[in-house]
Design an enzyme around this catalytic site. Structure first.
Site, PDB file in Angstrom:
ATOM      1  N   HIS A 240       0.872  -1.170   0.000  1.00 55.80           N
ATOM      2  CA  HIS A 240       0.000   0.000   0.000  1.00 55.80           C
ATOM      3  C   HIS A 240       0.912   1.224   0.000  1.00 55.80           C
ATOM      4  O   HIS A 240       1.951   1.219   0.663  1.00 55.80           O
ATOM      5  CB  HIS A 240      -0.909  -0.029   1.236  1.00 55.80           C
ATOM      6  CG  HIS A 240      -1.882   1.109   1.325  1.00 55.80           C
ATOM      7  ND1 HIS A 240      -2.448   1.699   0.214  1.00 55.80           N
ATOM      8  CD2 HIS A 240      -2.379   1.774   2.402  1.00 55.80           C
ATOM      9  CE1 HIS A 240      -3.265   2.677   0.612  1.00 55.80           C
ATOM     10  NE2 HIS A 240      -3.231   2.738   1.927  1.00 55.80           N
TER      11      HIS A 240
ATOM     12  N   GLU B 101     -34.548  -4.870   4.737  1.00 51.90           N
ATOM     13  CA  GLU B 101     -34.607  -4.107   3.490  1.00 51.90           C
ATOM     14  C   GLU B 101     -33.379  -3.235   3.246  1.00 51.90           C
ATOM     15  O   GLU B 101     -32.984  -3.034   2.109  1.00 51.90           O
ATOM     16  CB  GLU B 101     -35.870  -3.224   3.472  1.00 51.90           C
ATOM     17  CG  GLU B 101     -37.173  -4.006   3.593  1.00 51.90           C
ATOM     18  CD  GLU B 101     -37.323  -5.117   2.553  1.00 51.90           C
ATOM     19  OE1 GLU B 101     -36.797  -4.975   1.436  1.00 51.90           O
ATOM     20  OE2 GLU B 101     -37.955  -6.143   2.889  1.00 51.90           O
TER      21      GLU B 101
HETATM   22  P1  NDP Z   1      -2.017  -6.916   9.689  1.00 58.78           P
HETATM   23  O1  NDP Z   1      -2.777  -6.003  10.594  1.00 58.78           O
HETATM   24  O2  NDP Z   1      -2.624  -8.237   9.400  1.00 58.78           O
HETATM   25  O3  NDP Z   1      -0.530  -7.111  10.319  1.00 58.78           O
HETATM   26  C1  NDP Z   1      -0.347  -7.874  11.426  1.00 58.78           C
HETATM   27  C2  NDP Z   1       1.145  -8.102  11.601  1.00 58.78           C
HETATM   28  O4  NDP Z   1       1.771  -6.890  12.040  1.00 58.78           O
HETATM   29  C3  NDP Z   1       1.416  -9.171  12.615  1.00 58.78           C
HETATM   30  O5  NDP Z   1       2.518  -9.939  12.225  1.00 58.78           O
HETATM   31  C4  NDP Z   1       1.744  -8.348  13.850  1.00 58.78           C
HETATM   32  O6  NDP Z   1       2.635  -9.010  14.694  1.00 58.78           O
HETATM   33  C5  NDP Z   1       2.456  -7.165  13.243  1.00 58.78           C
HETATM   34  N1  NDP Z   1       2.399  -6.019  14.146  1.00 58.78           N
HETATM   35  C6  NDP Z   1       1.299  -5.361  14.579  1.00 58.78           C
HETATM   36  N2  NDP Z   1       1.625  -4.373  15.407  1.00 58.78           N
HETATM   37  C7  NDP Z   1       2.968  -4.412  15.509  1.00 58.78           C
HETATM   38  C8  NDP Z   1       3.929  -3.631  16.231  1.00 58.78           C
HETATM   39  N3  NDP Z   1       3.551  -2.612  17.009  1.00 58.78           N
HETATM   40  N4  NDP Z   1       5.234  -3.943  16.097  1.00 58.78           N
HETATM   41  C9  NDP Z   1       5.629  -4.966  15.312  1.00 58.78           C
HETATM   42  N5  NDP Z   1       4.783  -5.727  14.601  1.00 58.78           N
HETATM   43  C10 NDP Z   1       3.470  -5.457  14.703  1.00 58.78           C
HETATM   44  O7  NDP Z   1      -1.627  -6.140   8.363  1.00 58.78           O
HETATM   45  P2  NDP Z   1      -2.249  -6.344   6.908  1.00 58.78           P
HETATM   46  O8  NDP Z   1      -1.718  -7.613   6.339  1.00 58.78           O
HETATM   47  O9  NDP Z   1      -3.712  -6.107   6.929  1.00 58.78           O
HETATM   48  O10 NDP Z   1      -1.601  -5.103   6.145  1.00 58.78           O
HETATM   49  C11 NDP Z   1      -0.226  -5.080   5.797  1.00 58.78           C
HETATM   50  C12 NDP Z   1      -0.035  -4.151   4.628  1.00 58.78           C
HETATM   51  O11 NDP Z   1      -0.717  -4.687   3.505  1.00 58.78           O
HETATM   52  C13 NDP Z   1      -0.594  -2.749   4.828  1.00 58.78           C
HETATM   53  O12 NDP Z   1       0.237  -1.844   4.157  1.00 58.78           O
HETATM   54  C14 NDP Z   1      -1.946  -2.816   4.151  1.00 58.78           C
HETATM   55  O13 NDP Z   1      -2.408  -1.550   3.696  1.00 58.78           O
HETATM   56  C15 NDP Z   1      -1.609  -3.712   2.983  1.00 58.78           C
HETATM   57  N6  NDP Z   1      -2.751  -4.415   2.376  1.00 58.78           N
HETATM   58  C16 NDP Z   1      -3.590  -5.134   3.171  1.00 58.78           C
HETATM   59  C17 NDP Z   1      -4.634  -5.842   2.618  1.00 58.78           C
HETATM   60  C18 NDP Z   1      -5.487  -6.725   3.461  1.00 58.78           C
HETATM   61  O14 NDP Z   1      -6.316  -7.421   2.888  1.00 58.78           O
HETATM   62  N7  NDP Z   1      -5.375  -6.765   4.773  1.00 58.78           N
HETATM   63  C19 NDP Z   1      -4.912  -5.794   1.157  1.00 58.78           C
HETATM   64  C20 NDP Z   1      -3.894  -5.081   0.409  1.00 58.78           C
HETATM   65  C21 NDP Z   1      -2.887  -4.390   1.020  1.00 58.78           C
HETATM   66  P3  NDP Z   1       2.183  -9.609  16.143  1.00 58.78           P
HETATM   67  O15 NDP Z   1       1.558 -10.933  15.889  1.00 58.78           O
HETATM   68  O16 NDP Z   1       3.459  -9.683  16.873  1.00 58.78           O
HETATM   69  O17 NDP Z   1       1.199  -8.620  16.710  1.00 58.78           O
END
Ligand code: NDP
Ligand code: MG
Length: 331
Positions: free
Chosen positions: A108, A227
């Site tokens: 993104h 609806e």
């Molecule tokens: P997620 O919210 O699913 O990411 C979760 C991951 O991020 C986990 O591995 C988590 O680790 C880690 N994480 C969360 N907080 C922290 C932190 N403070 N420090 C370190 N790691 C952290 O992300 P998405 O997959 O939804 O999105 C990722 C990218 O992809 C974004 O740029 C999004 O815009 C893009 N995108 C997303 C789509 C989607 O369908 N979701 C579609 C297209 C693009 P832990 O388990 O340790 O918390």
């Protein structure tokens, strides 16, 4: 004519003998990492050591390490943690290891387009953005299909950024479906516009306003729910499968005539002005600034709005109605 790129336009060998570091193992991280691994590429996953993802990566059989270690190993570093924390994590864990000639990748464009991450000039900066959630990226890959993706090049320091992006897109299975070229600006601004105006913002506001109109006029909330909310899925599914014309073909003539004549009175000139204003705030960076500051302030507005949304009568009625339809429960 828009060019669509396929398997034959991409060479996976561009990423052979390179290490791909996937930062984050959530929706996109898990899907993309597993696909790349199954495509025979060298994948390491960087996640925080005390988080849930760590053990998930392990049980999926991929190499897990700290975010900094993954950034050290990765020739290509793909940022797949939530957008609002990417900048902080990038500067503390990733930036020190973005040495000359590496590739910084995103799914993104927000952080690059709005200058929350400013990468060094001597690295490639690309975006491979699957047009579907991570679980679908994974499932379609295992089925041999793949989800379409957008590819954008922001910075081409090596002269090979496009080939690297295409190889990555092939690795996650996207070239099987088709890859379209875009820019970080176009992807970011249209993505924000779509989610604010149609998908998340416009749609929910339409549901609430029409539901409230019926209930205020004395109709039963349960009937209003069916609806104004429940039946939306049927309509959207038809549009999704076959465009507007498939939907108009399947609904009754009454619905077709009423919809075509009254719809433009609902989404009227005033609504179009509001859409233009939303787009203007996206283009000017005002929305981005608001959202970034909201995050710095620990999301007071978002939390309040979430609470209000949960308390909306359509949500209360919805719980009761959906309990009558247990088959709706999925995932
Ligand atoms: P997620 O919210 O699913 O990411 C979760 C991951 O991020 C986990 O591995 C988590 O680790 C880690 N994480 C969360 N907080 C922290 C932190 N403070 N420090 C370190 N790691 C952290 O992300 P998405 O997959 O939804 O999105 C990722 C990218 O992809 C974004 O740029 C999004 O815009 C893009 N995108 C997303 C789509 C989607 O369908 N979701 C579609 C297209 C693009 P832990 O388990 O340790 O918390
Ligand atoms: Mg989007």
């Amino acid at each position: 004519m828009l060019k669509i790129f396929h398997d034959k336009d991409a060479d996976l060998d561009v990423l052979k003998n390179k290490t791909i570091a996937i930062i984050g193992y959530g929706s996109q991280g898990a899907g993309q990492a597993q696909n790349l691994h199954d495509s025979g590429l060298d994948v390491v996953v960087g996640v925080r050591e005390n988080g849930e993802s760590w053990s998930q990566v392990k049980s999926d059989g991929l190499a897990v390490m700290s975010i900094a270690d993954a950034a050290i190993k990765g020739d290509l570093v793909q940022m797949l943690i939530p957008d609002e924390i990417q900048s902080t994590i990038y500067y503390s864990e990733v930036a020190p290891h973005m040495s000359s000639g590496k590739t910084l990748c995103f799914s993104h464009g927000f952080n690059i387009h709005y200058n929350q991450i400013v990468p060094p000039k001597d690295v490639d900066v690309i975006m491979v953005a699957p047009k579907g959630p991570g679980f679908l990226v994974r499932r379609t890959y295992t089925e041999g299909i793949g989800v379409p993706a957008l590819l954008a090049i922001y910075q081409d320091a090596t002269g090979r950024a496009w080939d690297t992006g295409m190889a990555y897109a092939k690795g996650i299975g996207a070239t099987r479906a088709g890859v379209l070229e875009t820019t970080f600006k176009e992807e970011t601004e249209t993505d924000l516009f779509g989610e604010q105006v149609d998908l998340c913002g416009g749609c929910t506001s339409m549901i609430k306003a029409s539901f409230e109109t019926l209930v205020e006029a004395g109709y039963q909330p349960e009937v209003a729910y069916f609806e104004t909310l429940h039946e939306l899925k049927l309509i959207v599914d038809l549009i999704h499968e076959g465009g507007l014309s498939k939907m108009w073909y399947y609904v009754s003539n009454t619905a077709e005539y009423g919809g075509l004549t009254v719809g433009p009175k609902i989404i009227n000139e005033q609504s179009r002005q509001a859409m233009k204003e939303a787009l203007r705030r996206i283009q000017s960076g005002e929305f981005a600034r608001e959202f970034i500051l909201e995050g710095r302030a620990n999301k007071p507005v978002l939390n309040a709005l979430e609470r209000q949304e949960n308390e909306h009568p359509v949500e209360k009625v919805g719980k009761e109605i959906r309990a009558m339809m247990p088959w709706l429960k999925k995932d």
